[in-house]
Motif scaffolding. Structure first.
Motif, PDB file in Angstrom:
ATOM      1  N   GLN A   1      37.100  37.771  21.407  1.00  0.00           N
ATOM      2  CA  GLN A   1      36.378  38.174  22.606  1.00  0.00           C
ATOM      3  C   GLN A   1      36.369  37.013  23.590  1.00  0.00           C
ATOM      4  OE1 GLN A   1      32.789  40.255  22.274  1.00  0.00           O
ATOM      5  NE2 GLN A   1      33.893  41.937  21.376  1.00  0.00           N
ATOM      6  N   TYR A   2      36.606  37.334  24.811  1.00  0.00           N
ATOM      7  CA  TYR A   2      36.570  36.344  25.878  1.00  0.00           C
ATOM      8  C   TYR A   2      35.469  36.738  26.849  1.00  0.00           C
ATOM      9  CZ  TYR A   2      41.034  34.444  24.365  1.00  0.00           C
ATOM     10  OH  TYR A   2      42.029  33.844  23.645  1.00  0.00           O
ATOM     11  N   SER A   3      34.542  35.834  27.065  1.00  0.00           N
ATOM     12  CA  SER A   3      33.512  36.088  28.067  1.00  0.00           C
ATOM     13  C   SER A   3      34.095  35.752  29.437  1.00  0.00           C
ATOM     14  CB  SER A   3      32.278  35.229  27.794  1.00  0.00           C
ATOM     15  OG  SER A   3      32.577  33.861  28.041  1.00  0.00           O
ATOM     16  N   LEU A   4      33.451  36.260  30.457  1.00  0.00           N
ATOM     17  CA  LEU A   4      33.893  35.957  31.815  1.00  0.00           C
ATOM     18  C   LEU A   4      33.834  34.452  32.062  1.00  0.00           C
ATOM     19  CD1 LEU A   4      34.924  37.090  34.476  1.00  0.00           C
ATOM     20  CD2 LEU A   4      32.559  37.294  35.217  1.00  0.00           C
TER      21      LEU A   4
ATOM     22  N   PHE B   1      36.775  43.033  38.312  1.00  0.00           N
ATOM     23  CA  PHE B   1      37.903  42.298  38.855  1.00  0.00           C
ATOM     24  C   PHE B   1      39.164  43.113  38.625  1.00  0.00           C
ATOM     25  CE2 PHE B   1      34.975  38.759  38.056  1.00  0.00           C
ATOM     26  CZ  PHE B   1      35.038  38.121  39.284  1.00  0.00           C
ATOM     27  N   LEU B   2      40.037  43.117  39.625  1.00  0.00           N
ATOM     28  CA  LEU B   2      41.343  43.750  39.515  1.00  0.00           C
ATOM     29  C   LEU B   2      42.366  42.648  39.270  1.00  0.00           C
ATOM     30  CD1 LEU B   2      41.089  46.181  42.550  1.00  0.00           C
ATOM     31  CD2 LEU B   2      40.709  46.715  40.131  1.00  0.00           C
TER      32      LEU B   2
ATOM     33  N   CYS C   1      47.825  35.604  32.634  1.00  0.00           N
ATOM     34  CA  CYS C   1      48.327  36.174  31.373  1.00  0.00           C
ATOM     35  C   CYS C   1      49.285  35.229  30.660  1.00  0.00           C
ATOM     36  CB  CYS C   1      48.952  37.542  31.590  1.00  0.00           C
ATOM     37  SG  CYS C   1      50.558  37.523  32.392  1.00  0.00           S
ATOM     38  N   LYS C   2      49.930  34.345  31.380  1.00  0.00           N
ATOM     39  CA  LYS C   2      50.858  33.389  30.772  1.00  0.00           C
ATOM     40  C   LYS C   2      50.137  32.331  29.935  1.00  0.00           C
ATOM     41  CE  LYS C   2      54.064  33.622  34.648  1.00  0.00           C
ATOM     42  NZ  LYS C   2      54.705  32.830  35.706  1.00  0.00           N
TER      43      LYS C   2
ATOM     44  N   TRP D   1      45.633  39.170  25.402  1.00  0.00           N
ATOM     45  CA  TRP D   1      45.510  39.458  26.829  1.00  0.00           C
ATOM     46  C   TRP D   1      44.729  40.737  27.080  1.00  0.00           C
ATOM     47  CZ3 TRP D   1      45.023  37.334  31.199  1.00  0.00           C
ATOM     48  CH2 TRP D   1      45.123  38.077  32.371  1.00  0.00           C
ATOM     49  N   GLY D   2      44.849  41.724  26.239  1.00  0.00           N
ATOM     50  CA  GLY D   2      44.109  42.975  26.404  1.00  0.00           C
ATOM     51  C   GLY D   2      42.597  42.743  26.440  1.00  0.00           C
ATOM     52  N   TYR D   3      42.120  41.824  25.615  1.00  0.00           N
ATOM     53  CA  TYR D   3      40.687  41.495  25.610  1.00  0.00           C
ATOM     54  C   TYR D   3      40.274  40.845  26.927  1.00  0.00           C
ATOM     55  CZ  TYR D   3      41.228  42.175  20.583  1.00  0.00           C
ATOM     56  OH  TYR D   3      41.505  42.687  19.342  1.00  0.00           O
ATOM     57  N   VAL D   4      41.131  39.947  27.415  1.00  0.00           N
ATOM     58  CA  VAL D   4      40.854  39.280  28.693  1.00  0.00           C
ATOM     59  C   VAL D   4      40.832  40.312  29.814  1.00  0.00           C
ATOM     60  CG1 VAL D   4      41.751  37.604  30.364  1.00  0.00           C
ATOM     61  CG2 VAL D   4      41.871  37.113  27.905  1.00  0.00           C
ATOM     62  N   GLU D   5      41.826  41.178  29.829  1.00  0.00           N
ATOM     63  CA  GLU D   5      41.928  42.206  30.870  1.00  0.00           C
ATOM     64  C   GLU D   5      40.707  43.129  30.870  1.00  0.00           C
ATOM     65  OE1 GLU D   5      45.176  45.488  32.420  1.00  0.00           O
ATOM     66  OE2 GLU D   5      45.679  44.179  30.737  1.00  0.00           O
TER      67      GLU D   5
END
Length: 73
Positions: A6-9, A55-56, A35-36, A43-47
């Protein structure tokens, strides 16, 4: 067993700030450039965290960072 990351903002913003301060990314670039710098499988968790916070991926990194932050010299 797969570990769910899990990535918090805050973590995402701190990584973006670090990359901008190092000159790797520019503030005007879109958020998706991050993403790099996260493992592809995570990356899916970050997105999802970015979307959850309205955020877009096409928004600029500056939008993600909010007010102008000065990098330490």
């Amino acid at each position: 067993m797969l570990r769910r990351v899990q990535y918090s903002l805050d973590v995402i913003q701190e990584e973006a700030r670090r990359l901008v301060c190092q000159g790797i990314l520019k503030r005007h670039q879109p958020i998706y450039m991050l993403c790099k710098y996260f493992p592809a499988r995570e990356w899916g968790y970050v997105e999802r965290e970015l979307e959850r916070n309205d955020f877009l991926l096409r928004d600029s990194i500056l939008d993600l960072l909010g007010s102008e932050d000065w990098c330490e010299d």
